[in-house]
Design an enzyme around this catalytic site. Sequence first.
Site, PDB file in Angstrom:
ATOM      1  N   ASP A 194      16.246  21.591  24.739  1.00 50.00           N
ATOM      2  CA  ASP A 194      15.508  21.866  23.504  1.00 50.00           C
ATOM      3  C   ASP A 194      14.141  21.196  23.484  1.00 50.00           C
ATOM      4  O   ASP A 194      13.308  21.522  22.644  1.00 50.00           O
ATOM      5  CB  ASP A 194      16.343  21.397  22.300  1.00 50.00           C
ATOM      6  CG  ASP A 194      15.727  21.772  20.966  1.00 50.00           C
ATOM      7  OD1 ASP A 194      15.409  22.970  20.776  1.00 50.00           O
ATOM      8  OD2 ASP A 194      15.539  20.883  20.109  1.00 50.00           O
ATOM      9  N   GLU A 243       4.916  20.684  25.762  1.00 51.14           N
ATOM     10  CA  GLU A 243       5.284  21.708  24.796  1.00 51.14           C
ATOM     11  C   GLU A 243       4.040  22.301  24.150  1.00 51.14           C
ATOM     12  O   GLU A 243       3.047  21.597  23.936  1.00 51.14           O
ATOM     13  CB  GLU A 243       6.190  21.121  23.714  1.00 51.14           C
ATOM     14  CG  GLU A 243       7.502  20.577  24.249  1.00 51.14           C
ATOM     15  CD  GLU A 243       8.405  20.031  23.145  1.00 51.14           C
ATOM     16  OE1 GLU A 243       7.963  20.022  21.965  1.00 51.14           O
ATOM     17  OE2 GLU A 243       9.538  19.617  23.453  1.00 51.14           O
ATOM     18  N   HIS A 257      12.366  23.391  20.748  1.00 53.15           N
ATOM     19  CA  HIS A 257      12.366  22.145  19.977  1.00 53.15           C
ATOM     20  C   HIS A 257      12.817  22.396  18.533  1.00 53.15           C
ATOM     21  O   HIS A 257      12.133  22.054  17.571  1.00 53.15           O
ATOM     22  CB  HIS A 257      10.975  21.505  19.984  1.00 53.15           C
ATOM     23  CG  HIS A 257      11.018  20.019  19.769  1.00 53.15           C
ATOM     24  ND1 HIS A 257      10.185  19.149  20.413  1.00 53.15           N
ATOM     25  CD2 HIS A 257      11.796  19.243  18.961  1.00 53.15           C
ATOM     26  CE1 HIS A 257      10.431  17.909  20.024  1.00 53.15           C
ATOM     27  NE2 HIS A 257      11.415  17.956  19.139  1.00 53.15           N
TER      28      HIS A 257
END
Length: 401
Positions: A254, A259, A282
């Site tokens: 996750d 990111e 996430h």
Amino acid sequence: MTSAILLENIHANALCRFKEAGIEVERHSGALSGNLLRDALATHQIVGIRSSTQIMRPDIEAAGHLHAIGCFCIGTSQVDLSAAAQIGIPVFNAPFSNTRSVAELIVAEAILLLRRVPEKNTLAHAGTWAKGAEGSFEARGKTIAIIGYGNVGAQVGVLAEALGMRVVYYDVQAKLSLGSAKAARSVAAAISQADVVTLHVPATLRTAQMIDATALSLFKPGAVLLNASRGSVIDINALAHALQNKVLGGAAIDVFPDEPGTNDERFSSVLSNMPNVLLTPHIGGSTQEAQENIGTEVAAKLIAFLATGDTAGAVNFPHVSPGPLIAPARLLNVHGNAPGVLAALNGLLAKEGANIVAQQLQTKGETGYVVSDLDRMPSKNFIDIISDQPGFIRTRVLTKD
């Protein structure tokens, strides 16, 4: 007028709370960085972030008007906590509000991976009917190793045990187990006996790539790995290699080392297109219930600090809960934790002719925080006098009005 800036699509519930408190709010859906972040910090008293915005020492040092930082999430590793404390800025978070959301996702993913649902789902979408029980297992009777037995990890253990799983855990601190969970002596001892390994640790130097090729070699054949903590704790390339070589039976990730800052940016990973891997953006704590609770909790802490100087729940700051302001004025003073500083402050107040009605002092590390209720409003130049004193970091005056 006091103003706040909320980044990363923080729940509208926080916006409502701030407006009810008379605080002007600017809201952004994505993270900020560089000069855009510094401009935001320089022009607002409050900043609210989630996990993508990184607030480091240079950003904090440039934030002349910033009073407090709110992390609308569990973790606070995206903020330089030490730098914030040294400048007199408390940092607040929500350590409990989304624990259930993360725990539920972890347990759900563990079941899906044990049943090989990701692979079968991919095949079914491609038109292949892969009915069969080979490689598919129940959660009941399996061992789950929880690395990091904090608020989330303990919740995962409770839910997993309710499914009939055997729970082992490892934490750097001694933790009282819930239910029948058993503590392991080391990370290696925990993961080597587990069918499911789940990570719930902060991003620190100690946890950086703690699951590397060496650690992965200790996994039981066919075990699955889940990570909803921080992207830095797994060597992603080593994980990809282990999955490709069937060392692991699957993974659910996750959080990632890199990111996207917004939903408009493209996401890529070496784990993409692996049929036995669940990739999520996430979203461990991203349920409506969790985000609403987080918005309420962190906004309430920030509002209480602005209104009364209350620092209960701050992660980097001494905890003082002075209650409502009844006296004509309240002096909030942040100072270095050194002998004689309180005496110097009280001496200056005596010279000012201000009587101390009530006073609370707490220290944490190198930071001291004293809240003094006064029988009168200090003179206009008193703050300048305070600021010139050695050892004093930041002073703010609240009035009953």
